[in-house]
Design a protein around this motif. Sequence first.
Motif, PDB file in Angstrom:
ATOM      1  N   ARG A 153       0.829  -1.214   0.000  1.00  0.00           N
ATOM      2  CA  ARG A 153       0.000   0.000   0.000  1.00  0.00           C
ATOM      3  C   ARG A 153       0.864   1.266   0.000  1.00  0.00           C
ATOM      4  O   ARG A 153       0.342   2.376  -0.022  1.00  0.00           O
ATOM      5  N   MET A 154       2.183   1.084   0.062  1.00  0.00           N
ATOM      6  CA  MET A 154       3.058   2.220   0.360  1.00  0.00           C
ATOM      7  C   MET A 154       3.901   2.686  -0.820  1.00  0.00           C
ATOM      8  O   MET A 154       4.709   3.597  -0.676  1.00  0.00           O
ATOM      9  N   VAL A 155       3.751   2.066  -1.989  1.00  0.00           N
ATOM     10  CA  VAL A 155       4.595   2.407  -3.147  1.00  0.00           C
ATOM     11  C   VAL A 155       3.833   3.322  -4.088  1.00  0.00           C
ATOM     12  O   VAL A 155       2.697   3.028  -4.472  1.00  0.00           O
ATOM     13  N   SER A 156       4.477   4.409  -4.485  1.00  0.00           N
ATOM     14  CA  SER A 156       3.844   5.401  -5.348  1.00  0.00           C
ATOM     15  C   SER A 156       4.315   5.248  -6.792  1.00  0.00           C
ATOM     16  O   SER A 156       5.362   4.639  -7.056  1.00  0.00           O
ATOM     17  N   PRO A 157       3.593   5.819  -7.741  1.00  0.00           N
ATOM     18  CA  PRO A 157       4.027   5.783  -9.142  1.00  0.00           C
ATOM     19  C   PRO A 157       5.390   6.431  -9.363  1.00  0.00           C
ATOM     20  O   PRO A 157       6.164   5.978 -10.205  1.00  0.00           O
ATOM     21  N   ALA A 158       5.714   7.483  -8.597  1.00  0.00           N
ATOM     22  CA  ALA A 158       6.986   8.178  -8.787  1.00  0.00           C
ATOM     23  C   ALA A 158       8.179   7.266  -8.525  1.00  0.00           C
ATOM     24  O   ALA A 158       9.164   7.271  -9.288  1.00  0.00           O
ATOM     25  N   SER A 159       8.116   6.447  -7.457  1.00  0.00           N
ATOM     26  CA  SER A 159       9.243   5.553  -7.163  1.00  0.00           C
ATOM     27  C   SER A 159       9.356   4.445  -8.201  1.00  0.00           C
ATOM     28  O   SER A 159      10.467   4.011  -8.534  1.00  0.00           O
ATOM     29  N   LEU A 160       8.227   3.999  -8.731  1.00  0.00           N
ATOM     30  CA  LEU A 160       8.277   2.981  -9.781  1.00  0.00           C
ATOM     31  C   LEU A 160       8.928   3.534 -11.048  1.00  0.00           C
ATOM     32  O   LEU A 160       9.664   2.820 -11.736  1.00  0.00           O
ATOM     33  N   ARG A 161       8.665   4.794 -11.360  1.00  0.00           N
ATOM     34  CA  ARG A 161       9.304   5.403 -12.535  1.00  0.00           C
ATOM     35  C   ARG A 161      10.824   5.430 -12.352  1.00  0.00           C
ATOM     36  O   ARG A 161      11.579   5.151 -13.298  1.00  0.00           O
ATOM     37  N   LYS A 162      11.294   5.784 -11.160  1.00  0.00           N
ATOM     38  CA  LYS A 162      12.735   5.783 -10.886  1.00  0.00           C
ATOM     39  C   LYS A 162      13.321   4.384 -11.082  1.00  0.00           C
ATOM     40  O   LYS A 162      14.413   4.223 -11.643  1.00  0.00           O
ATOM     41  N   LEU A 163      12.596   3.385 -10.580  1.00  0.00           N
ATOM     42  CA  LEU A 163      13.066   2.002 -10.719  1.00  0.00           C
ATOM     43  C   LEU A 163      13.164   1.612 -12.186  1.00  0.00           C
ATOM     44  O   LEU A 163      14.179   1.038 -12.620  1.00  0.00           O
ATOM     45  N   LEU A 164      12.139   1.905 -12.971  1.00  0.00           N
ATOM     46  CA  LEU A 164      12.120   1.520 -14.374  1.00  0.00           C
ATOM     47  C   LEU A 164      13.182   2.261 -15.175  1.00  0.00           C
ATOM     48  O   LEU A 164      13.751   1.713 -16.130  1.00  0.00           O
ATOM     49  N   GLU A 165      13.468   3.476 -14.811  1.00  0.00           N
ATOM     50  CA  GLU A 165      14.506   4.235 -15.505  1.00  0.00           C
ATOM     51  C   GLU A 165      15.899   3.721 -15.167  1.00  0.00           C
ATOM     52  O   GLU A 165      16.807   3.753 -16.014  1.00  0.00           O
ATOM     53  N   SER A 166      16.073   3.231 -13.953  1.00  0.00           N
ATOM     54  CA  SER A 166      17.387   2.774 -13.509  1.00  0.00           C
ATOM     55  C   SER A 166      17.687   1.334 -13.917  1.00  0.00           C
ATOM     56  O   SER A 166      18.812   1.017 -14.314  1.00  0.00           O
ATOM     57  N   CYS A 167      16.683   0.467 -13.807  1.00  0.00           N
ATOM     58  CA  CYS A 167      16.882  -0.975 -14.081  1.00  0.00           C
ATOM     59  C   CYS A 167      16.500  -1.269 -15.530  1.00  0.00           C
ATOM     60  O   CYS A 167      15.353  -1.642 -15.821  1.00  0.00           O
ATOM     61  N   LYS A 168      17.453  -1.115 -16.417  1.00  0.00           N
ATOM     62  CA  LYS A 168      17.179  -1.228 -17.846  1.00  0.00           C
ATOM     63  C   LYS A 168      16.813  -2.653 -18.263  1.00  0.00           C
ATOM     64  O   LYS A 168      16.180  -2.853 -19.304  1.00  0.00           O
ATOM     65  N   ASP A 169      17.201  -3.653 -17.464  1.00  0.00           N
ATOM     66  CA  ASP A 169      16.934  -5.054 -17.818  1.00  0.00           C
ATOM     67  C   ASP A 169      15.632  -5.571 -17.211  1.00  0.00           C
ATOM     68  O   ASP A 169      15.298  -6.752 -17.392  1.00  0.00           O
ATOM     69  N   LEU A 170      14.926  -4.738 -16.481  1.00  0.00           N
ATOM     70  CA  LEU A 170      13.703  -5.193 -15.827  1.00  0.00           C
ATOM     71  C   LEU A 170      12.687  -5.670 -16.864  1.00  0.00           C
ATOM     72  O   LEU A 170      12.398  -4.969 -17.839  1.00  0.00           O
ATOM     73  N   SER A 171      12.164  -6.884 -16.656  1.00  0.00           N
ATOM     74  CA  SER A 171      11.203  -7.454 -17.615  1.00  0.00           C
ATOM     75  C   SER A 171       9.877  -7.822 -16.969  1.00  0.00           C
ATOM     76  O   SER A 171       8.872  -7.956 -17.656  1.00  0.00           O
ATOM     77  N   LEU A 172       9.843  -7.994 -15.627  1.00  0.00           N
ATOM     78  CA  LEU A 172       8.612  -8.353 -14.925  1.00  0.00           C
ATOM     79  C   LEU A 172       8.460  -7.473 -13.697  1.00  0.00           C
ATOM     80  O   LEU A 172       9.369  -7.400 -12.856  1.00  0.00           O
ATOM     81  N   LEU A 173       7.311  -6.833 -13.593  1.00  0.00           N
ATOM     82  CA  LEU A 173       6.985  -6.022 -12.420  1.00  0.00           C
ATOM     83  C   LEU A 173       5.535  -6.298 -12.045  1.00  0.00           C
ATOM     84  O   LEU A 173       4.611  -5.931 -12.765  1.00  0.00           O
ATOM     85  N   ASP A 174       5.341  -6.965 -10.917  1.00  0.00           N
ATOM     86  CA  ASP A 174       3.987  -7.304 -10.459  1.00  0.00           C
ATOM     87  C   ASP A 174       3.558  -6.305  -9.392  1.00  0.00           C
ATOM     88  O   ASP A 174       4.118  -6.270  -8.295  1.00  0.00           O
ATOM     89  N   VAL A 175       2.564  -5.490  -9.745  1.00  0.00           N
ATOM     90  CA  VAL A 175       2.027  -4.497  -8.809  1.00  0.00           C
ATOM     91  C   VAL A 175       0.553  -4.781  -8.522  1.00  0.00           C
ATOM     92  O   VAL A 175      -0.218  -3.871  -8.224  1.00  0.00           O
ATOM     93  N   SER A 176       0.160  -6.038  -8.617  1.00  0.00           N
ATOM     94  CA  SER A 176      -1.220  -6.410  -8.332  1.00  0.00           C
ATOM     95  C   SER A 176      -1.607  -5.998  -6.915  1.00  0.00           C
ATOM     96  O   SER A 176      -0.825  -6.151  -5.968  1.00  0.00           O
ATOM     97  N   PHE A 177      -2.823  -5.461  -6.779  1.00  0.00           N
ATOM     98  CA  PHE A 177      -3.376  -5.059  -5.482  1.00  0.00           C
ATOM     99  C   PHE A 177      -2.520  -4.014  -4.763  1.00  0.00           C
ATOM    100  O   PHE A 177      -2.588  -3.899  -3.541  1.00  0.00           O
ATOM    101  N   CYS A 178      -1.696  -3.286  -5.511  1.00  0.00           N
ATOM    102  CA  CYS A 178      -0.979  -2.146  -4.924  1.00  0.00           C
ATOM    103  C   CYS A 178      -1.921  -0.944  -4.989  1.00  0.00           C
ATOM    104  O   CYS A 178      -2.257  -0.458  -6.075  1.00  0.00           O
ATOM    105  N   SER A 179      -2.354  -0.468  -3.838  1.00  0.00           N
ATOM    106  CA  SER A 179      -3.477   0.470  -3.777  1.00  0.00           C
ATOM    107  C   SER A 179      -3.192   1.801  -4.464  1.00  0.00           C
ATOM    108  O   SER A 179      -4.111   2.460  -4.955  1.00  0.00           O
ATOM    109  N   GLN A 180      -1.911   2.224  -4.526  1.00  0.00           N
ATOM    110  CA  GLN A 180      -1.604   3.499  -5.162  1.00  0.00           C
ATOM    111  C   GLN A 180      -1.379   3.374  -6.670  1.00  0.00           C
ATOM    112  O   GLN A 180      -1.237   4.385  -7.360  1.00  0.00           O
ATOM    113  N   ILE A 181      -1.343   2.139  -7.164  1.00  0.00           N
ATOM    114  CA  ILE A 181      -1.062   1.912  -8.591  1.00  0.00           C
ATOM    115  C   ILE A 181      -2.351   1.458  -9.258  1.00  0.00           C
ATOM    116  O   ILE A 181      -2.710   0.273  -9.218  1.00  0.00           O
TER     117      ILE A 181
END
Length: 620
Positions: free
Chosen positions: A569-597
């Motif tokens: 419940r504590m992760v915001s879209p802004a932090s996910l954008r930072k993660l996606l910009e930094s981790c260029k090899d990221l292929s799977l991100l499960d944010v199911s039932f994340c209330s802010q997403i």
Amino acid sequence: MSPVFPMLTVLSMFYYMCLRRRARTVTRGEMNSRRAIESNTRALPINVEIVQYAKEVLDFSSHYGSENSMSYTMWNLAGIPNVYPSSGDFTQTAVFRTYGTWWDRCPSARLPFKRTPATFCSQDYVELAFEEPVYPTAVHILETYHPGAVVRILACSANPYSQNPPAEVRWEILWSEAPTKVNGPQARQFTPCIKQINFPTNLIRLEVNSSLLDYYTELDAVVLHGVKERPVLSLKTSMIDMNDIDEDEDEEKYGCGMDTLNKQFSIVTLREWPTNGYFDKLPYELIQLILSHLTVPDLCRLAQTCKLLYQHCCDPLQYIHLSLQPYWARINDTSLEYLQSRCTLIQWLNLSWTGNRGAISVSGFSRFLKVCGSELVRLELSCGHFLNETCLEVITEMCPNLQELNLSSCDKIPPQAFNHIAKVGSLKRLILYRTKVEQTALLSILNFCSELQHLSLGSCVMIEDYDLIASMMGAKCKKLRSLDLWRCKNITESGIAELASGCQLLEELDLGWCPTLQSSTGCFTNLARKLPNLQKLFLTANRSVCDTDIEELAANCTRLRQLDILGTRMVSPASLRKLLESCKDLSLLDVSFCSQIDNRVVLELNANFPNVFIKKSFTQ
């Protein structure tokens, strides 16, 4: 006799031959369509059709849920539907552990066995018992989320509720098909056209392959339709089902039955030919290379053609890597005995799913390993319910070079038996998922098996203190690359700190459904800073994961490929954008039932990062 009758006989034979030829040449799809059209022409059963839901779940290979709960477990398949016809992610359904191809693209992924038949694609299974044995007329599978995983349905001749076990257990495939991609995750009732069998059954097995799915498949119930007396088919139906007759004949001819397979293993009568044709001119190594592409049954068939090919087909070099899992229903003590002389050099052996219901005995397994175990490097025994302490003792004594041991879902092995594994100091991979391993035995294993690189302890509910286990790993298992602690109930920030400090080569860590870990203690921040090589991190259902944790991962774990933060419940879209910009090899991100997403955020992230599969589950 009137000349009319011979003429009618000839015409009847000609008509019969034409139908057989037509049955052989039509495609599976055409045959299924014709069967569906003609199904209404079948004669009415002698008695009334019985409709029954599964009474009990007898066995399964994996499930998403806990051993001490009903949520997402295979046990939800027993009884009437809980969810259907609703669609979505519901805890009252049966869910297997994996989906998609993500598990084949992580550091713990194992190399596949060669010579696996193209027709065998099953990854998981579940076996269901019903009250009344019947001749099946239909099987309905109620799928409530991401359908399309079922690839085989089988029926067993053994009655699980009978007091007298049968002399022979026979499995018959009712339906089989390659994995399919179903458009949309919505619920459906799956009713494939099944083959009629010649024995009553109340034991049905579903086999699944989830590799094409975008998320976990969820099953709600299984309905078995059948009659007590064997149905009498009309002439027209018999003609339409000629293809089934041909398949049965081929089964006998090519050894798909257990008896015939064993006869092929032991064949000694060879045809006498004046020469071996052009094979006499080929180098021995080239013939060996050609034969290395054949499956085990094909090798057995070819061995019956001439002495030269018999010699090649029985050469132990053809059996360096041997997987008997595709033939699990046919392997027994006799099969292993016949294979002994061919497997003296075997290095990889897969006996997963084999030997249950008395097919393989402890003595038969022990005899085989005493002859063929000296060179074994990899041994797969998943769901081997015949295994006991004697078997583990034989493994440790007869397989001194063993590096990989898979005991996944071998839940019949007693806790004390696992102490024997500590004798195999060369182990690099150990899978104990859903076993009864206890703390004392595991500490001994970790102390003596310091070469371990891959360790799975998912759903091992008998371990009392995971902090102590993690501390031992940090002290002794410096080479650890992947660790599965799925649903361990008592690890804390103390154990995580010891683990992160001592096992800094870790590339994969599964801490899904570990409720005692709290972000406020700094445990996830510590992981991110100490484990820069992380490629896969599952923090599934940890509600406390926050923006600080995600930002630390973005700053320190740039090689990250898979991240599961379902339920936070504590992760915001802004932090996910930072993660996606930094981790260029990221292929799977499960944010199911994340209330802010919400779905809008997911659509935006998908548009900006198209190479990442961002999963957002839902419930209706």
